[in-house]
Scaffold this active site. Structure first.
Site, PDB file in Angstrom:
ATOM      1  N   ASN A   8       0.279   3.460  -0.352  1.00 16.73           N
ATOM      2  CA  ASN A   8       0.999   2.227  -0.490  1.00 16.73           C
ATOM      3  C   ASN A   8      -0.029   1.087   0.243  1.00 16.73           C
ATOM      4  O   ASN A   8      -0.477   0.235  -0.476  1.00 16.73           O
ATOM      5  CB  ASN A   8       2.444   2.386   0.377  1.00 16.73           C
ATOM      6  CG  ASN A   8       3.451   1.098  -0.112  1.00 16.73           C
ATOM      7  OD1 ASN A   8       2.695   0.072  -0.633  1.00 16.73           O
ATOM      8  ND2 ASN A   8       4.569   1.428   0.096  1.00 16.73           N
ATOM      9  N   ASP A   9       0.110   0.986   1.397  1.00 21.24           N
ATOM     10  CA  ASP A   9      -0.731  -0.117   2.247  1.00 21.24           C
ATOM     11  C   ASP A   9      -2.060   0.160   1.891  1.00 21.24           C
ATOM     12  O   ASP A   9      -2.700  -1.221   1.879  1.00 21.24           O
ATOM     13  CB  ASP A   9      -0.484  -0.134   3.716  1.00 21.24           C
ATOM     14  CG  ASP A   9       1.056  -0.480   4.065  1.00 21.24           C
ATOM     15  OD1 ASP A   9       1.844  -1.149   3.183  1.00 21.24           O
ATOM     16  OD2 ASP A   9       1.315   0.112   5.151  1.00 21.24           O
ATOM     17  N   VAL A  10      -2.869   0.949   1.582  1.00 21.46           N
ATOM     18  CA  VAL A  10      -4.180   1.085   1.451  1.00 21.46           C
ATOM     19  C   VAL A  10      -4.660   0.707   0.186  1.00 21.46           C
ATOM     20  O   VAL A  10      -5.849   0.626   0.026  1.00 21.46           O
ATOM     21  CB  VAL A  10      -4.705   2.623   1.844  1.00 21.46           C
ATOM     22  CG1 VAL A  10      -4.501   3.114   3.201  1.00 21.46           C
ATOM     23  CG2 VAL A  10      -4.106   3.802   0.892  1.00 21.46           C
TER      24      VAL A  10
END
Length: 82
Positions: A8-10
């Site tokens: 997700n965030d990466v």
């Protein structure tokens, strides 16, 4: 083509593009530069940072929601049969 499994965030382009984002400046994988992206996740829920991932709404991104192992097995089978 990029295949993203459970991340997700990466992979969130907001880390590069949105100075107001809490993840701005964080190193990410540049999957948004691929011609096509498939993201496999259980849901559209935000990641650890708690923000929406703009990659998920990119027109070249396809979301494959559900169990990643089962989805990947089906995807591989379909590709072998193509």
């Amino acid at each position: 083509m990029a295949l993203v499994i459970g991340a997700n965030d990466v992979v969130n382009p907001a880390a590069k593009n949105d100075k107001s984002s809490p993840i701005y400046g964080m190193p990410i994988l540049n999957v948004d530069q691929a011609k096509a992206v498939i993201v496999m996740k259980r849901s559209m829920n935000p990641g650890f940072a708690g923000i929406e991932n703009e990659l998920f709404y990119d027109p070249k991104t396809s979301m494959l929601l559900g169990d990643a192992k089962a989805s990947l097995s089906k995807l591989v089978t379909e590709m072998k049969n193509a």
